[in-house]
Write a protein that holds these residues in place. Structure first.
Motif, PDB file in Angstrom:
ATOM      1  N   GLY A   1       0.783  -1.227   0.000  1.00  0.00           N
ATOM      2  CA  GLY A   1       0.000   0.000   0.000  1.00  0.00           C
ATOM      3  C   GLY A   1       0.816   1.277   0.000  1.00  0.00           C
ATOM      4  O   GLY A   1       0.265   2.375   0.080  1.00  0.00           O
ATOM      5  N   LYS A   2       2.137   1.166  -0.107  1.00  0.00           N
ATOM      6  CA  LYS A   2       2.986   2.360  -0.162  1.00  0.00           C
ATOM      7  C   LYS A   2       2.863   3.030  -1.526  1.00  0.00           C
ATOM      8  O   LYS A   2       3.124   4.219  -1.676  1.00  0.00           O
ATOM      9  N   VAL A   3       2.517   2.233  -2.514  1.00  0.00           N
ATOM     10  CA  VAL A   3       2.191   2.713  -3.856  1.00  0.00           C
ATOM     11  C   VAL A   3       0.795   2.179  -4.163  1.00  0.00           C
ATOM     12  O   VAL A   3       0.512   1.012  -3.907  1.00  0.00           O
ATOM     13  N   ASN A   4      -0.080   3.037  -4.680  1.00  0.00           N
ATOM     14  CA  ASN A   4      -1.464   2.615  -4.915  1.00  0.00           C
ATOM     15  C   ASN A   4      -1.613   1.662  -6.091  1.00  0.00           C
ATOM     16  O   ASN A   4      -2.364   0.687  -6.034  1.00  0.00           O
ATOM     17  N   VAL A   5      -0.898   1.969  -7.161  1.00  0.00           N
ATOM     18  CA  VAL A   5      -1.043   1.195  -8.387  1.00  0.00           C
ATOM     19  C   VAL A   5       0.275   1.253  -9.147  1.00  0.00           C
ATOM     20  O   VAL A   5       1.042   2.218  -8.990  1.00  0.00           O
ATOM     21  N   ASN A   6       0.573   0.213  -9.927  1.00  0.00           N
ATOM     22  CA  ASN A   6       1.808   0.289 -10.716  1.00  0.00           C
ATOM     23  C   ASN A   6       1.551  -0.085 -12.173  1.00  0.00           C
ATOM     24  O   ASN A   6       0.597  -0.776 -12.497  1.00  0.00           O
ATOM     25  N   ALA A   7       2.440   0.405 -13.030  1.00  0.00           N
ATOM     26  CA  ALA A   7       2.333   0.168 -14.470  1.00  0.00           C
ATOM     27  C   ALA A   7       3.741  -0.027 -15.021  1.00  0.00           C
ATOM     28  O   ALA A   7       4.444   0.943 -15.268  1.00  0.00           O
ATOM     29  N   PHE A   8       4.149  -1.280 -15.159  1.00  0.00           N
ATOM     30  CA  PHE A   8       5.480  -1.542 -15.706  1.00  0.00           C
ATOM     31  C   PHE A   8       5.644  -2.985 -16.177  1.00  0.00           C
ATOM     32  O   PHE A   8       6.541  -3.279 -16.960  1.00  0.00           O
ATOM     33  N   GLN A   9       4.781  -3.896 -15.724  1.00  0.00           N
ATOM     34  CA  GLN A   9       5.055  -5.322 -15.869  1.00  0.00           C
ATOM     35  C   GLN A   9       4.056  -6.056 -16.757  1.00  0.00           C
ATOM     36  O   GLN A   9       2.924  -5.622 -16.938  1.00  0.00           O
ATOM     37  N   SER A  10       4.538  -7.186 -17.259  1.00  0.00           N
ATOM     38  CA  SER A  10       3.654  -8.069 -18.019  1.00  0.00           C
ATOM     39  C   SER A  10       2.818  -8.889 -17.040  1.00  0.00           C
ATOM     40  O   SER A  10       3.144  -8.988 -15.851  1.00  0.00           O
ATOM     41  N   ASP A  11       1.761  -9.479 -17.554  1.00  0.00           N
ATOM     42  CA  ASP A  11       0.928 -10.327 -16.699  1.00  0.00           C
ATOM     43  C   ASP A  11       1.733 -11.522 -16.188  1.00  0.00           C
ATOM     44  O   ASP A  11       1.573 -11.941 -15.042  1.00  0.00           O
ATOM     45  N   ALA A  12       2.606 -12.067 -17.020  1.00  0.00           N
ATOM     46  CA  ALA A  12       3.425 -13.204 -16.609  1.00  0.00           C
ATOM     47  C   ALA A  12       4.356 -12.821 -15.453  1.00  0.00           C
ATOM     48  O   ALA A  12       4.551 -13.601 -14.516  1.00  0.00           O
ATOM     49  N   TYR A  13       4.914 -11.627 -15.512  1.00  0.00           N
ATOM     50  CA  TYR A  13       5.805 -11.143 -14.447  1.00  0.00           C
ATOM     51  C   TYR A  13       5.018 -11.011 -13.143  1.00  0.00           C
ATOM     52  O   TYR A  13       5.488 -11.403 -12.069  1.00  0.00           O
ATOM     53  N   LEU A  14       3.792 -10.485 -13.243  1.00  0.00           N
ATOM     54  CA  LEU A  14       2.949 -10.337 -12.051  1.00  0.00           C
ATOM     55  C   LEU A  14       2.599 -11.693 -11.448  1.00  0.00           C
ATOM     56  O   LEU A  14       2.645 -11.867 -10.222  1.00  0.00           O
ATOM     57  N   GLN A  15       2.261 -12.650 -12.299  1.00  0.00           N
ATOM     58  CA  GLN A  15       1.913 -13.991 -11.809  1.00  0.00           C
ATOM     59  C   GLN A  15       3.109 -14.649 -11.118  1.00  0.00           C
ATOM     60  O   GLN A  15       2.955 -15.345 -10.107  1.00  0.00           O
ATOM     61  N   ALA A  16       4.307 -14.425 -11.659  1.00  0.00           N
ATOM     62  CA  ALA A  16       5.525 -14.974 -11.044  1.00  0.00           C
ATOM     63  C   ALA A  16       5.748 -14.344  -9.673  1.00  0.00           C
ATOM     64  O   ALA A  16       6.136 -15.029  -8.716  1.00  0.00           O
ATOM     65  N   TYR A  17       5.504 -13.045  -9.577  1.00  0.00           N
ATOM     66  CA  TYR A  17       5.650 -12.352  -8.286  1.00  0.00           C
ATOM     67  C   TYR A  17       4.664 -12.915  -7.268  1.00  0.00           C
ATOM     68  O   TYR A  17       5.023 -13.203  -6.123  1.00  0.00           O
ATOM     69  N   ASN A  18       3.403 -13.069  -7.681  1.00  0.00           N
ATOM     70  CA  ASN A  18       2.380 -13.600  -6.769  1.00  0.00           C
ATOM     71  C   ASN A  18       2.727 -15.003  -6.283  1.00  0.00           C
ATOM     72  O   ASN A  18       2.482 -15.352  -5.126  1.00  0.00           O
ATOM     73  N   GLN A  19       3.284 -15.795  -7.176  1.00  0.00           N
ATOM     74  CA  GLN A  19       3.646 -17.163  -6.806  1.00  0.00           C
ATOM     75  C   GLN A  19       4.740 -17.176  -5.737  1.00  0.00           C
ATOM     76  O   GLN A  19       4.734 -18.020  -4.838  1.00  0.00           O
TER      77      GLN A  19
END
Length: 286
Positions: A80-98
């Motif tokens: 929550g230190k940043v509200n929203v981000n715009a830089f990554q692919s969906d695959a990158y986000l899924q890898a982060y979540n995993q």
């Protein structure tokens, strides 16, 4: 006496109403302040959006913060230190979540696809790259897999049947040219291709642009926009535990991004290398 009492009550009511109005206005202003984190050239786009009349009309005060590390930015967003981000692919986000089950992110919507390219300062064609050469590839799971897929599409390697968007170098089934792979920090690509020991490097377009490279004209080979590259579409993301009201506000940002005025700006400034993709989140999951 009665008249004075009425006047007194009226003054009190006015003071109360003004106080409530001021408090509500302040709270409303705070609610509409959005901090967006991004990396590289994307900051230019969102700073442009921050100044748009449409952004003001949507009662959004957009503050853009630049980061140099994707994991740090995702962590800041999840916390929550940043509200929203715009830089990554969906695959990158899924890898982060995993990798971060306690600090999850959600996709707000799609923005664009930037083709990943294979670059070299030593060779003009893929066929000129000698057997046994060193190929530089990103060291994070999502981009490693993306790079290997591109090498396979180019006919340089073959991948195992169960290769996924998070597979690594062990997902290579056949390496007929006996290439050696050097895993690098994504951001160093434009410098790495100048290394005499490196024959070629896979570089994301955001980083390529910073190195004054155009994926459409300077790469030896690059991704095509089709169903096979949908995992590589960039997204607007926020913390999974963000409220519905917050996510609704971030959807307004997405709408402004896809407006004709902003898209004309993106096309002009980035020579067509950020290809707009306006798809529902379900498109990424099907």
């Amino acid at each position: 006496m009665k008249k004075g009492r009425i006047i007194g009550i009226g003054i009190v009511l006015v003071v109360v109403i003004l106080g409530v109005w001021t408090f509500w206005g302040h709270a409303h202003q705070q609610k509409d302040e959005i901090t967006l984190g991004t990396i590289g050239s994307d900051a230019q786009i969102w700073n442009y959006i921050a100044k748009q009349p449409a952004t003001k009309k949507a009662h959004i005060k957009l503050q853009v913060k630049s980061f140099t590390d994707g994991v740090a930015l995702n962590t800041a967003t999840a916390q929550g230190k940043v509200n929203v981000n715009a830089f990554q692919s969906d695959a990158y986000l899924q890898a982060y979540n995993q990798k971060n089950p306690k600090q999850q992110l959600d996709v707000i919507g799609t923005t664009y696809l930037e083709p990943l390219g294979i670059y070299s300062t030593k060779y003009k064609q893929l066929s000129q790259i000698p057997d046994g050469s060193i190929i530089a590839i990103a060291d994070n799971p999502a981009n490693t897999a993306r790079g290997l897929k591109l090498l396979a599409q180019a006919g340089l390697i073959k991948l195992k049947p169960n290769f996924s968007t998070l597979s690594g170098l062990n997902g290579i089934a056949s390496n007929p040219h006996q290439f050696k792979f050097q895993e690098i920090d994504d951001t160093t690509g434009p410098r790495v291709i100048k290394d005499q020991k490196v024959a070629a490097a896979l570089i994301s377009n955001t980083i390529a642009l910073e190195g004054h490279l155009n994926v459409l004209t300077d790469s030896l080979y690059h991704e095509q926009v089709n169903q096979s590259t949908k995992a590589n579409i960039n997204v607007l993301a926020t913390a999974k535990n963000a409220s519905k009201q917050q996510k609704h506000q971030y959807q307004k940002l997405l709408q402004i991004y896809h407006s004709k005025n902003v898209q004309k700006y993106v096309q002009r400034e980035f020579d067509g290398t950020k290809i707009e993709v306006q798809k529902p989140v379900s498109y990424l999951r099907n």
